[in-house]
Scaffold this active site. Structure first.
Site, PDB file in Angstrom:
ATOM      1  N   SER A 105      35.495 -10.914 -99.463  1.00 21.34           N
ATOM      2  CA  SER A 105      34.749  -9.748 -98.035  1.00 21.34           C
ATOM      3  C   SER A 105      33.399 -10.645 -97.710  1.00 21.34           C
ATOM      4  CB  SER A 105      34.926  -9.492 -96.958  1.00 21.34           C
ATOM      5  OG  SER A 105      33.906  -8.593 -98.353  1.00 21.34           O
ATOM      6  N   HIS A 135      39.804 -16.817 -98.184  1.00 21.24           N
ATOM      7  CA  HIS A 135      39.373 -15.057 -97.593  1.00 21.24           C
ATOM      8  C   HIS A 135      40.552 -15.090 -96.716  1.00 21.24           C
ATOM      9  CE1 HIS A 135      36.471 -12.237 -94.921  1.00 21.24           C
ATOM     10  NE2 HIS A 135      37.342 -11.573 -95.831  1.00 21.24           N
ATOM     11  N   GLU A 149      39.392 -17.989 -94.509  1.00 25.81           N
ATOM     12  CA  GLU A 149      38.611 -18.297 -95.130  1.00 25.81           C
ATOM     13  C   GLU A 149      38.881 -19.039 -95.980  1.00 25.81           C
ATOM     14  OE1 GLU A 149      34.311 -17.249 -92.825  1.00 25.81           O
ATOM     15  OE2 GLU A 149      35.267 -15.749 -93.941  1.00 25.81           O
ATOM     16  N   ASN A 205      32.864 -12.814 -91.198  1.00 27.71           N
ATOM     17  CA  ASN A 205      31.751 -10.545 -91.520  1.00 27.71           C
ATOM     18  C   ASN A 205      30.734 -11.504 -90.766  1.00 27.71           C
ATOM     19  OD1 ASN A 205      34.246  -9.551 -92.009  1.00 27.71           O
ATOM     20  ND2 ASN A 205      33.854 -10.130 -94.178  1.00 27.71           N
TER      21      ASN A 205
END
Ligand code: CAA
Length: 283
Positions: free
Chosen positions: A119, A140, A152, A190
């Site tokens: 992540s 991801h 992602e 993130n």
């Protein structure tokens, strides 16, 4: 290059979700973890999810059995010897991931692509422990994997264009939407999400509002499906802290400093839904 056999390393929340969507798309999937009981637990979650699909009329009982039949338990990384793609979804720890990737590099055939579901850890650094950095890439997935559309796709510094294209196409076969991102701390997801969650924790810490009020503002005011504190509990407060630390260290910028309240909860073992207590308590 054609992907037909996949290995998923890690049978936890993310790994089992990834294995499920791969098997549902018709791939043969080796579900790998350290112990058989961890794999059994992951397969149990998949079974439950598929049963719900049958109940809702989205698949037949026969189709469910076909999907389950594509999932093969594995407790040995050397089983990577005949797969085309490995998706690693082990714990977020660079040392552990480096060890796993070094072993996979040894066992997997030369054509095999090694992907990480990390992540926030740098794909370039993970790739550097292998002799095939051009075949290492980030995939991801979002939690819960069977529900969330996004993947992602992170290009490391050395990731080959052909490898990117294979993974982009493969992601589409999972009925997911691939989005291309370069390798920077926290990628896009993130880097944007975690500071928002961290700020919500600061808002609680500074007594601006109650946890319920903070979540209500973001749910009703911004149409988020979950308030940020509920979402933090859902993701896991240890994961949230780890990602904030990765952003803080990676950018060297204090705007990413983790809220002391987040640190305190993690130290107390209040990790969110998975431990029964985080910002909220769970049965
Ligand atoms: N596994 C499989 N399916 C699940 C599920 C799970 N863990 N949780 C919910 N679902 C399914 C439900 O079965 C339901 O399906 P049906 O429509 O077929 O009944 C559907 O999702 C909706 O669930 P609910 O009605 O129970 O609840 P909801 O409408 O509140 O949706 C939610 C639940 C999808 C989790 C929604 O609240 C949501 O989108 N929350 C935000 C999730 C999010 O932001 N995820 C990203 C986290 S960040 C991340 O993953 C990246 C990282 O690196 C930290």
């Amino acid at each position: 290059m054609n992907v037909s056999k996949v290995m998923v390393v890690g049978a936890g929340q993310m790994g089992s979700g990834i294995a499920q969507v791969c098997a549902q798309a018709g791939y043969q999937v080796l579900l790998n973890d350290l112990k058989q009981e961890l794999i059994e637990r992951g397969l149990g979650v998949i079974n439950k999810n598929l049963s719900r699909n049958v109940e809702k009329g989205r698949m037949t009982a026969e189709e469910k059995q076909d999907v389950l039949g594509l999932l093969i338990p594995s407790t040995d990384l050397s089983d990577a010897k005949d797969v085309d793609l490995v998706i690693e979804a082990a714990v977020e720890n660079m040392e552990i991931k480096s060890k796993i990737f070094a072993q996979l590099d040894e066992f997997a055939p030369a054509h095999t692509i090694l992907a990480s579901n990390t992540s926030s850890l740098p794909i370039t650094e993970i790739a550097a422990v292998t002799k095939r950095p051009e075949k290492v890439i980030g995939m991801h997935f979002m939690n819960p994997v069977p529900v969330m559309k996004l993947v992602e796709i992170i290009r490391g510094l050395a990731t080959a264009d052909e490898v990117y294209q294979v993974i982009e196409e493969m992601t589409k076969t999972l009925k997911k939407v691939p989005v291309e991102v370069n390798d920077f701390p926290g990628f896009v997801s993130n880097r944007v999400l975690m500071p928002m969650i961290n700020e919500a924790i600061y808002t609680l810490y500074e007594g601006v509002a109650t946890k319920e009020a903070i979540d209500e503002v973001m749910k009703l005011g911004m149409n988020h499906p979950m308030g940020p504190l509920t979402l933090a509990d859902f993701i896991g407060l240890d994961t949230c802290l780890y990602i904030m630390e990765t952003l803080h260290e990676g950018f060297g910028d204090d705007k990413y400093r983790p809220c002391p309240l987040l640190r305190k909860y993690v130290k107390a073992g209040w990790l969110g839904k998975k431990t029964g207590r985080g910002f909220y308590t769970y049965e």
